[in-house]
Design a protein around this motif. Structure first.
Motif, PDB file in Angstrom:
ATOM      1  N   UNK A   1       0.871  -1.174   0.000  1.00  0.00           N
ATOM      2  CA  UNK A   1       0.000   0.000   0.000  1.00  0.00           C
ATOM      3  C   UNK A   1       0.907   1.223   0.000  1.00  0.00           C
ATOM      4  N   UNK A   2       1.118   1.782  -1.164  1.00  0.00           N
ATOM      5  CA  UNK A   2       2.030   2.916  -1.301  1.00  0.00           C
ATOM      6  C   UNK A   2       1.341   4.186  -1.799  1.00  0.00           C
TER       7      UNK A   2
ATOM      8  N   UNK B   1      -7.710   0.459   5.490  1.00  0.00           N
ATOM      9  CA  UNK B   1      -6.816   0.544   4.332  1.00  0.00           C
ATOM     10  C   UNK B   1      -5.460  -0.084   4.642  1.00  0.00           C
ATOM     11  N   UNK B   2      -5.099  -0.053   5.919  1.00  0.00           N
ATOM     12  CA  UNK B   2      -3.800  -0.583   6.343  1.00  0.00           C
ATOM     13  C   UNK B   2      -3.916  -1.987   6.927  1.00  0.00           C
ATOM     14  N   UNK B   3      -5.081  -2.619   6.720  1.00  0.00           N
ATOM     15  CA  UNK B   3      -5.224  -4.014   7.102  1.00  0.00           C
ATOM     16  C   UNK B   3      -5.537  -4.284   8.546  1.00  0.00           C
ATOM     17  N   UNK B   4      -6.075  -3.305   9.264  1.00  0.00           N
ATOM     18  CA  UNK B   4      -6.326  -3.481  10.695  1.00  0.00           C
ATOM     19  C   UNK B   4      -7.720  -4.029  10.999  1.00  0.00           C
ATOM     20  N   UNK B   5      -8.568  -4.188   9.992  1.00  0.00           N
ATOM     21  CA  UNK B   5      -9.857  -4.895  10.116  1.00  0.00           C
ATOM     22  C   UNK B   5     -10.713  -4.363  11.266  1.00  0.00           C
TER      23      UNK B   5
ATOM     24  N   UNK C   1       3.454   5.691   5.628  1.00  0.00           N
ATOM     25  CA  UNK C   1       4.447   6.598   5.064  1.00  0.00           C
ATOM     26  C   UNK C   1       4.351   6.818   3.575  1.00  0.00           C
ATOM     27  N   UNK C   2       3.366   6.178   2.923  1.00  0.00           N
ATOM     28  CA  UNK C   2       3.221   6.341   1.482  1.00  0.00           C
ATOM     29  C   UNK C   2       2.544   7.645   1.110  1.00  0.00           C
ATOM     30  N   UNK C   3       2.215   7.779  -0.167  1.00  0.00           N
ATOM     31  CA  UNK C   3       1.622   9.029  -0.646  1.00  0.00           C
ATOM     32  C   UNK C   3       0.133   9.095  -0.310  1.00  0.00           C
ATOM     33  N   UNK C   4      -0.334  10.305  -0.020  1.00  0.00           N
ATOM     34  CA  UNK C   4      -1.756  10.586   0.211  1.00  0.00           C
ATOM     35  C   UNK C   4      -2.121  11.774  -0.661  1.00  0.00           C
TER      36      UNK C   4
ATOM     37  N   UNK D   1      -3.498   2.454  -4.750  1.00  0.00           N
ATOM     38  CA  UNK D   1      -3.573   1.115  -4.171  1.00  0.00           C
ATOM     39  C   UNK D   1      -4.825   0.982  -3.315  1.00  0.00           C
ATOM     40  N   UNK D   2      -5.196   2.083  -2.657  1.00  0.00           N
ATOM     41  CA  UNK D   2      -6.444   2.165  -1.896  1.00  0.00           C
ATOM     42  C   UNK D   2      -7.112   3.489  -2.253  1.00  0.00           C
ATOM     43  N   UNK D   3      -8.450   3.453  -2.342  1.00  0.00           N
ATOM     44  CA  UNK D   3      -9.209   4.640  -2.733  1.00  0.00           C
ATOM     45  C   UNK D   3     -10.362   4.847  -1.772  1.00  0.00           C
ATOM     46  N   UNK D   4     -10.522   6.075  -1.298  1.00  0.00           N
ATOM     47  CA  UNK D   4     -11.691   6.452  -0.506  1.00  0.00           C
ATOM     48  C   UNK D   4     -12.552   7.402  -1.323  1.00  0.00           C
ATOM     49  N   UNK D   5     -13.813   7.040  -1.495  1.00  0.00           N
ATOM     50  CA  UNK D   5     -14.794   7.951  -2.081  1.00  0.00           C
ATOM     51  C   UNK D   5     -15.562   8.609  -0.940  1.00  0.00           C
ATOM     52  N   UNK D   6     -15.387   9.908  -0.823  1.00  0.00           N
ATOM     53  CA  UNK D   6     -16.060  10.684   0.222  1.00  0.00           C
ATOM     54  C   UNK D   6     -16.589  11.964  -0.418  1.00  0.00           C
TER      55      UNK D   6
END
Length: 524
Positions: A126-127, A428-432, A151-154, A226-231
């Motif tokens: 997840x970058x 997004x970071x797999x913490x469920x 630490x990846x891009x946002x 890698x991950x997308x939030x629609x808000x």
């Protein structure tokens, strides 16, 4: 009524008997002029600031329970050991204070920033994270991602030309002229740079391609994720009658909308507000403070009757009338000629400008372009993930399973959107992390605040404790004997206690489901 924190109680800097701090409890005091909460938890002493980081309320007037403290104003929640902000709308942690023990006495001294231990990130590869929407959910997600150590891009792509702002204030103090413009941004511009968050304003996102994980904008820019939030939030409903495209017919959703209203809100001008929604009547209160002559036109016969019930609705109507606001209820707006608004029965109401506050509708076009399942909103699971892996939805557009009823719930509340954004960041970071927060909103009209916790999409009984006319009452909503929601006026602690009770009911339902699932697995 709760308000801004003041330094009261014993001065911990000169020392206090440890025995005065009850085991498992918290003592409200100060260090000089700074409000402080001193707790004894698990045999250790902890001290944190007693001022909420959201609006500066006195946390000592809130609910202290199980190692946490909840703000009486807007239900932010903090950890009493670490100062960590656990629940929005507070996004910033409390300051911590050093506690020194000498014999049987404790001394509180030397304030420092809260040091929260970043949680381990379970997700791999997840970058690149893209957030579409610069509102409550989007900013809360970005903030939590960095706090979790990502630490990846946002990248935040916002259609608004203003940075993420305190939207609830747009129809309250900001519109009334009692909150200056500099109070409105949720974060200063330097914060985005310091946290390496690429905030892009005035961006129209045209399409989401889930196949190649790409967000495409109207100006040709493309962003892989890698991950997308629609808000994407909601947009105001508009009127279709004659004259309602006049430049003096306005809606209220953004800072730009509020500025347009303020330009017209000179003393003595007449405004017609169509709709008795929260936005409409909060704006009525704010514009009245500016000296406007206000008329409210609504198809409802009692404001808020379908949400808050007839008793509280009538109370709020009378409150507005006492401040000189005129109501035309059971009436539909039919047209506007730039000087007068006409209702369906022919009544003509003077209006130098018109504010339309008849609700909002979720912005779902992007979700549909991505092939997501859409009904009244974007359908998501308990982790707020859509049917397309790696794409999440939060805020006004998200239809998530109600943890008490399992029915799809889509809630247009600021605090809910922020809390959903925080949950999405974790997932997004797999913490469920399942989203099980109790819905909460507040409204302020003519100095009277109503706080509402829970969700009562329908009810068959309302029980009122106290007297609305005295300014202190608790209104509880029941469906077939089950307590579904609570509204309070002047009873902040009761609101917090009921919120806690709803949380306990959610936990009990989840545990019962877990035990049932375990029994079924053993039987196979």
């Amino acid at each position: 009524m709760s308000g801004a924190a003041t330094a009261e109680g014993p001065d911990f800097s000169v020392g206090i008997a440890i025995a005065d701090v009850p085991p498992g409890g918290t003592l409200v005091g100060r260090v000089g002029e700074h409000p402080v909460l001193l707790s004894r938890l698990g045999g250790e002493l902890f001290a944190v600031s007693g001022t909420c980081t959201h609006y500066g309320a006195a946390l000592g007037e809130g609910l202290i329970h199980d190692g946490t403290v909840r703000c009486p104003l807007h239900h932010a929640c903090f950890d009493l050991r670490t100062g960590r902000a656990l629940h929005a709308p507070a996004l910033d942690d409390l300051d911590c204070w050093e506690v020194r023990v000498e014999g049987s006495r404790a001394f509180v001294e030397d304030r420092s920033a809260c040091v929260t231990h970043k949680r381990a990130i379970a997700a791999k590869r997840v970058n690149k994270i893209v957030i579409v929407g610069g509102g409550a959910a989007g900013l809360a997600c970005a903030s939590r991602l960095r706090k979790l150590g990502y630490g990846g891009s946002i990248t935040i792509l916002s259609a608004d030309k203003d940075a993420p702002c305190d939207r609830p204030n747009i129809s309250k103090d900001y519109l009334a002229g009692t909150a200056p413009e500099e109070w409105m941004p949720l974060r200063p511009s330097s914060w985005y740079e310091e946290n390496r968050i690429d905030l892009r304003l005035g961006v129209e996102v045209e399409r989401v391609s889930s196949g190649d994980r790409m967000v495409r904008c109207a100006d040709g820019a493309e962003f892989g994720y890698d991950r997308l939030l629609l808000a994407t939030g909601s947009e105001p409903n508009r009127l279709s009658g004659h004259g309602f495209r006049h430049p003096d017919v306005l809606t209220l959703r953004s800072l730009a909308d509020a500025r347009a209203l303020i330009e017209r809100a000179t003393r003595g001008k007449h405004v017609a507000i169509v709709g008795s929604s929260f936005i409409g009547l909060e704006a009525a209160s704010a514009l009245r403070k500016r000296g406007a002559e206000v008329s409210v036109i609504s198809v409802e016969h009692i404001p808020f009757e379908g949400i808050l019930g007839p008793e509280l609705g009538k109370f709020l109507q009378h409150l507005h009338e006492e401040h000189g606001i005129k109501f035309h209820l059971g009436a539909a707006a039919a047209g506007y000629d730039g000087q007068q608004l006409t209702t369906a029965d022919g009544t003509r109401i003077r209006a130098d400008y018109v504010l339309v506050g008849i609700g909002v509708r979720p912005r779902l076009d992007l979700a549909q372009s991505a092939g997501l399942r859409v009904a009244d909103g974007v359908l998501v699971d308990e982790h707020l993930e859509t049917g397309v892996p790696g794409i999440y939805a939060a805020g006004d557009i998200a239809a998530y399973p109600d943890p008490l009823t399992s029915e799809p719930a889509r809630i247009e509340h600021w605090a809910v959107a922020e809390r959903q954004g925080q949950t999405v960041a974790s997932n997004m970071l797999g913490l469920h992390q399942p989203f099980r927060a109790v819905p909460f909103f507040w409204t302020e009209q003519h100095g009277v605040t109503v706080r509402y916790v829970g969700r009562a999409s329908h009810w068959d009984e309302i029980r009122i404790e106290g007297d609305l006319r005295s300014g202190e009452a608790v209104i509880r909503y029941f469906d077939r004997g089950i307590h579904r929601a609570t509204a309070t006026v002047g009873r902040d602690l009761d609101s917090l206690k009921d919120e806690r009770a709803f949380e306990e009911a959610i936990t009990a339902r989840w545990l019962a489901g877990t035990r049932t699932e375990a029994r079924q697995q053993l039987a196979q």
